[in-house]
Design a protein around this motif. Structure first.
Motif, PDB file in Angstrom:
ATOM      1  N   GLY A  43      37.521  39.067  48.158  1.00  0.00           N
ATOM      2  CA  GLY A  43      37.974  38.824  46.800  1.00  0.00           C
ATOM      3  C   GLY A  43      39.457  39.132  46.665  1.00  0.00           C
ATOM      4  N   LEU A  44      40.099  38.564  45.651  1.00  0.00           N
ATOM      5  CA  LEU A  44      41.535  38.798  45.475  1.00  0.00           C
ATOM      6  C   LEU A  44      41.841  40.285  45.281  1.00  0.00           C
ATOM      7  N   GLU A  45      40.935  41.015  44.648  1.00  0.00           N
ATOM      8  CA  GLU A  45      41.184  42.433  44.410  1.00  0.00           C
ATOM      9  C   GLU A  45      41.194  43.239  45.703  1.00  0.00           C
ATOM     10  N   ARG A  52      47.945  38.716  46.704  1.00  0.00           N
ATOM     11  CA  ARG A  52      47.314  38.437  45.418  1.00  0.00           C
ATOM     12  C   ARG A  52      48.272  37.692  44.496  1.00  0.00           C
ATOM     13  N   ASN A  56      47.615  33.650  43.288  1.00  0.00           N
ATOM     14  CA  ASN A  56      47.470  33.364  41.864  1.00  0.00           C
ATOM     15  C   ASN A  56      48.345  32.197  41.413  1.00  0.00           C
ATOM     16  N   GLU A  60      44.968  25.563  45.607  1.00  0.00           N
ATOM     17  CA  GLU A  60      44.159  25.711  46.804  1.00  0.00           C
ATOM     18  C   GLU A  60      45.055  25.697  48.038  1.00  0.00           C
ATOM     19  N   TYR A 182      41.384  29.179  50.555  1.00  0.00           N
ATOM     20  CA  TYR A 182      41.450  29.796  49.218  1.00  0.00           C
ATOM     21  C   TYR A 182      41.468  28.692  48.181  1.00  0.00           C
ATOM     22  N   ALA A 184      41.429  28.263  43.612  1.00  0.00           N
ATOM     23  CA  ALA A 184      41.570  28.981  42.352  1.00  0.00           C
ATOM     24  C   ALA A 184      40.270  29.062  41.572  1.00  0.00           C
ATOM     25  N   SER A 186      37.036  29.765  42.928  1.00  0.00           N
ATOM     26  CA  SER A 186      36.228  30.903  43.392  1.00  0.00           C
ATOM     27  C   SER A 186      37.021  32.202  43.451  1.00  0.00           C
ATOM     28  N   HIS A 187      38.363  32.120  43.528  1.00  0.00           N
ATOM     29  CA  HIS A 187      39.224  33.301  43.657  1.00  0.00           C
ATOM     30  C   HIS A 187      38.814  34.164  44.849  1.00  0.00           C
ATOM     31  N   THR A 188      38.461  33.499  45.935  1.00  0.00           N
ATOM     32  CA  THR A 188      38.090  34.213  47.149  1.00  0.00           C
ATOM     33  C   THR A 188      38.875  33.652  48.330  1.00  0.00           C
TER      34      THR A 188
END
Length: 522
Positions: A43-45, A52, A56, A60, A182, A184, A186-188
């Motif tokens: 995950g982005l976090e 990150r 953002n 893609e 990557y 935008a 799924s943000h994975t």
């Protein structure tokens, strides 16, 4: 973080469950002869701040790297791209993309030549509605290995992880291909690596996989391919375990359609070379054995997808002549994008190069009396070199990756290829076909000892890369060229002055004398 590790056993008769030792937090494999895929989802976090922030700003990003060494594909990991690094990218509207090129340089090394995606990347032609949401631009460069990527992972992503993270990152040096995805939605971030064989002399996996943390799980499957009466599906059976949940492997069996198929029970392979001497108009030669060159199905057509650096280009106007196409065993140039300027030298072309898709002819559709049974079928593609900048040598080496060859066939109606958990998309050519197309890939031939010109492989060169020696202006001898040029211009100028002025003055003086003499006689 999620992890999925899949082992595809090559010879099921040699594999036994005794080769596995499963514990609640680890699994040990002993001498397992298999291909391996390792898939990590983040995950982005879980990423560093710089990554990150960059992700953002993008819609893609899809990265495909393939080794320059040939490898044996095994279903369902049969899709291929030309060796090197392919980047497929779509920016977000009203967002800058200034972070992309600097980040790619940091991740893949300073040899990554990219300044601005708007100028360096090329537009991707999308001919299929199924792939209307595919990436809009593409970039390619030759990256022989992933040493820079491994260093980046170990220094930027692994410091906050266990030591096993650095060990896992180092294994990418022996991977057959690596995918990074990557989007935008799924943000994975998904990192997927594939090894055709274990990186040791025995070609067997002997390793232990442990949980990095008590709150994480790793899904592990040890599978083998099973015969399937449906030619458009592939079937698997084997064992499945989830570290952190299961204590013993559970038997499993499933079936799935797939977009990319191998050529089963076929000896068809291809070789790539250049006609010598190459000169400034090299000819790429694709060689296939005639006796094995038969379409798997009546709907199948043979295709080649070329990825050319900007130093080489294709004159698309040549391929509009049917006689020209027939003489080279080519049916048509289906698509071309990128740097196609016919006059520009290398140093003024901003794009990385070009990509082209050819539909190729076969002996069955174009019988040739000179091609006897058992002989090779040669397909030739004329290319052109751009002028290179001067250097301190008489020639500059140019690396050209092998193209990808495949049969494009029509799939049955109702086939749902998207359900395949091992499917690969964003390869640069699948969007040029309809949504119900299946690709049957022709593997490249085993490596040759040399680069096809008798001089042997260059240091650092790969087996799926051809080399061309391009003549350039030698700066060490350029002084004589300058002196000679100035001398020729000066002599020509003096000669022209003599013709225009010196000779005219002489004739004018003689005429005056004659007139004077004539007056005297009178």
């Amino acid at each position: 973080m999620k992890q999925r590790i899949t082992y595809l056993v090559r010879n099921p008769d040699e594999f036994t469950p005794e080769q596995l030792a499963v514990k609640p937090s680890s699994i040990a494999l002993r001498k397992v002869n298999a291909a391996k895929e390792h898939r990590i989802t983040l995950g982005l976090e879980e990423l560093p701040d710089e990554l990150r922030k960059a992700f953002n700003q993008w819609h893609e990003l899809h990265i495909r790297w393939a080794s320059e060494s040939p490898y044996d594909a095994i279903p369902p990991f049969t899709s291929r791209v030309s060796p090197g690094l392919h980047v497929f990218y779509t920016p977000q509207k009203d967002h800058p993309d200034s972070l992309l090129c600097p980040l790619l340089k940091e991740v893949f090394g300073n040899g990554f030549v990219c300044e601005d995606p708007k100028e360096t990347f090329i537009k991707l032609p999308i001919l299929s509605e199924r792939f209307s949401m595919s990436s809009s631009t593409q970039f390619y460069t030759r990256i022989p290995d992933l040493a820079s990527l491994v260093s980046y992972f170990q220094s930027k992503i692994c410091p906050l992880s266990p030591n096993s993270c650095k060990i896992s990152a180092s294994t990418l040096l022996s991977a057959s291909y690596v995918d990074i995805d990557y989007d935008a939605i799924s943000h994975t971030l998904i990192i997927n690596a594939f090894w055709a064989r274990a990186p040791n002399e025995e070609n067997h996996w002997t390793e232990t996989i442990s949980l990095p943390g008590s709150q994480e799980t790793i899904e592990i499957g040890i599978l083998n391919n099973e015969p399937n009466p449906d030619p458009e599906d592939i079937s698997f059976s084997g064992f499945l375990t989830v570290l952190g949940q299961d204590t013993q492997p559970k038997p499993t069996r499933f079936q799935t359609p797939t977009r990319h198929y191998p050529l089963s029970a076929s000896s068809l392979v291809y070789k790539t070379s250049f006609a010598h001497p190459t000169g400034l108009h090299p000819t790429l030669i694709l060689t296939l054995p005639t006796k094995h060159l038969e379409p798997p199905d009546t709907t199948c057509r043979l295709h080649a997808h070329l990825t050319l650096p900007r130093t080489l280009f294709i004159d698309k106007y040549q391929f509009s002549d049917s006689l020209f196409l027939s003489s080279h065993h080519i049916t048509s140039l289906r698509s071309i994008s990128g740097a196609t300027d016919l006059e520009a030298p290398d140093w003024v072309v901003p794009q990385w190069g070009s990509a082209a898709l050819f539909e190729l002819d076969t002996p069955s559709s174009d019988p040739d009396p000179d091609q006897e049974a058992g002989r090779d079928w040669n397909i030739t593609i004329p290319l052109h070199l751009r002028y290179f900048p001067p250097s301190n040598s008489t020639h500059t080496p140019l690396a050209v990756p092998w193209p990808v060859l495949f049969w494009a066939c029509r799939a049955e109606e109702g086939t749902k290829m998207s359900v395949n958990p091992f499917d690969r998309i964003h390869l640069g050519y699948e969007a040029l076909f309809g949504p119900k197309t299946r690709f049957m890939h022709i593997p490249p031939a085993a490596s040759r000892n040399g680069n096809g010109n008798g001089r042997g492989r260059r240091e650092g060169g790969g087996e799926l890369v051809e080399w061309i020696d391009v003549p350039v202006l030698d700066l060490r001898k350029a002084g004589w060229v300058e002196v000679g040029t100035v001398g020729v211009v000066l002599v020509s100028f003096l000669g022209l002055c003599w013709v225009l002025f010196g000779k005219g003055v002489g004739e004018g003086g003689a005429g005056v004398k004659k007139v004077g003499k004539g007056k005297k006689r009178q």
